[in-house]
Scaffold this motif. Structure first.
Motif, PDB file in Angstrom:
ATOM      1  N   ASN A   9      28.804  37.034  34.117  1.00  0.00           N
ATOM      2  CA  ASN A   9      29.739  35.899  34.201  1.00  0.00           C
ATOM      3  C   ASN A   9      29.422  34.972  35.372  1.00  0.00           C
ATOM      4  OD1 ASN A   9      31.265  36.895  31.979  1.00  0.00           O
ATOM      5  ND2 ASN A   9      32.316  38.308  33.376  1.00  0.00           N
ATOM      6  N   TYR A  10      28.132  34.786  35.669  1.00  0.00           N
ATOM      7  CA  TYR A  10      27.756  33.934  36.801  1.00  0.00           C
ATOM      8  C   TYR A  10      27.947  32.455  36.492  1.00  0.00           C
ATOM      9  CZ  TYR A  10      24.907  31.413  40.194  1.00  0.00           C
ATOM     10  OH  TYR A  10      24.477  30.531  41.143  1.00  0.00           O
ATOM     11  N   LYS A  11      28.505  31.755  37.450  1.00  0.00           N
ATOM     12  CA  LYS A  11      28.614  30.295  37.368  1.00  0.00           C
ATOM     13  C   LYS A  11      28.699  29.747  38.782  1.00  0.00           C
ATOM     14  CE  LYS A  11      31.117  26.534  35.043  1.00  0.00           C
ATOM     15  NZ  LYS A  11      30.639  25.567  35.998  1.00  0.00           N
ATOM     16  N   SER A  12      27.731  28.927  39.158  1.00  0.00           N
ATOM     17  CA  SER A  12      27.742  28.345  40.490  1.00  0.00           C
ATOM     18  C   SER A  12      28.888  27.346  40.620  1.00  0.00           C
ATOM     19  CB  SER A  12      26.416  27.636  40.782  1.00  0.00           C
ATOM     20  OG  SER A  12      26.453  26.993  42.034  1.00  0.00           O
ATOM     21  N   GLY A 333      23.006  29.842  32.639  1.00  0.00           N
ATOM     22  CA  GLY A 333      23.625  28.889  33.554  1.00  0.00           C
ATOM     23  C   GLY A 333      23.086  28.895  34.965  1.00  0.00           C
TER      24      GLY A 333
END
Length: 337
Positions: A9-12, A333
């Motif tokens: 669930n990575y999102k910068s 992403g």
């Protein structure tokens, strides 16, 4: 097949433009405060050096530097792209007549073609390389720890600056850095690999300094290989932090008190590399032309990656990556520059 970690669930929190602005903010703030804390002046540095000078960093000894030939004074001269400026800086201290208690720092840009690209490794390496003249009685573990704490204070100050600048910024660093030697790690985790030991202790403490790197442990091997001709293996170490984004340990800095003439000869003998005594750098050191000093490198992209809580060093650094890695990052992403 690449060595890529994809955080779940990575999102910068920062887009490309905001990331670039944040990178400049971190780099400007950190280097100014580091130079103030350690009493350093900024100097210019080379991208390549004469192979015969011995100024290039041999790293673990197995890496092959990128090189090319030029015509100088009617002769072909082989030049090497630097791996780091560990030795060059000591020569620079002498050239600039730097006094005890003062030092230099520079932007080091290197090519390490033997690297295996992953979330934290790149063919392109950018560091703040620094070096400081010290007195002979400062060649001690106590002084080494003092400098480590000074650097860690700058890391804490940088994190606090970001906390004040960005909404919802999450601090990661613990209040204090924990010191441990490679010999102590071996006692603590006798059945673990060297990498696993770093990971286990970094996860427990948050920020650690692992000292005495290069000398053989009880198992008969060193914790990791370290060139014998710049750091004193009894007075060196790495600053490592816990990276919760990758769930892994992240080395930010390698540093140490440098070899004197006696230590240089002993470590070259132990590593069976006494042939290096023929180089200009080593002769100058043996003949007393260089000051006692302490120094190291602090990864610029790694620092930005850590503080901006990015999943890949390519999110803060423009480089070249395997096509399979680029495609997989894009799917998840992770925006590589």
């Amino acid at each position: 097949m690449n060595n890529l970690i994809i955080p779940e669930n990575y999102k910068s929190s920062l887009d490309l433009i905001k990331t670039q602005k944040a990178i400049k903010l971190i780099k400007d703030y950190f280097q100014i405060n580091l130079s103030d804390k350690l009493n350093l002046i900024r100097v210019s540095a080379p991208l390549f050096v004469d192979k015969q000078s011995g100024f290039n960093d041999n790293l673990s000894g197995s890496e092959i530097p990128v090189s090319f030939n030029v015509l100088q004074d009617g002769k072909n001269v082989e030049l090497e792209i630097i791996h780091s400026l560990a030795k060059w800086k000591r020569n620079a201290l002498a050239s600039y007549n730097i006094e005890i208690g003062e030092g230099i720092y520079t932007d080091m840009n290197a090519i390490r073609s033997c690297e295996i690209c992953d979330n934290t490794h790149s063919y392109y390496v950018d560091q703040w390389d620094w070096e400081k003249a010290i007195s002979p009685d400062e060649r001690s573990e106590e002084y080494l720890k003092k400098v480590v704490k000074d650097i860690y204070d700058v890391l804490l100050d940088t994190e606090e600056m970001l906390f004040q600048k960005f909404d919802d910024y999450k601090k990661i660093l613990p209040k204090d850095i924990t010191f441990v030697s490679t010999f102590e790690l071996e006692e603590m985790y006798p059945d673990s690999s060297f990498e696993e030991r770093e990971k286990l202790f970094a996860k427990e403490k948050g920020a650690i300094f692992i000292s005495k790197i290069g000398r053989n442990l009880k198992c008969g091997k060193p914790h990791s290989l370290r060139a014998p001709d710049y750091d004193d293996w009894d007075l060196n170490g790495d600053i490592i932090v816990w990276n919760p984004i990758l769930n892994d340990a992240l080395e930010l800095s390698s540093m140490g008190i440098r070899v004197d003439s006696k230590t240089l000869k002993r470590q070259l003998e132990e590593s069976k590399t006494t042939n290096r005594l023929n180089y200009e750098f080593h002769q100058n050191l043996i003949n007393g032309k260089y000051p006692e000093c302490i120094g190291g490198g602090i990864g610029q992209s790694r620092l930005c990656m850590f503080f901006l809580q990015k999943a890949h060093i390519g999110e803060v650094q423009s480089s070249t990556w395997p096509k399979s890695m680029i495609e997989e990052c894009k799917i998840h992403g992770i925006n590589l520059l």
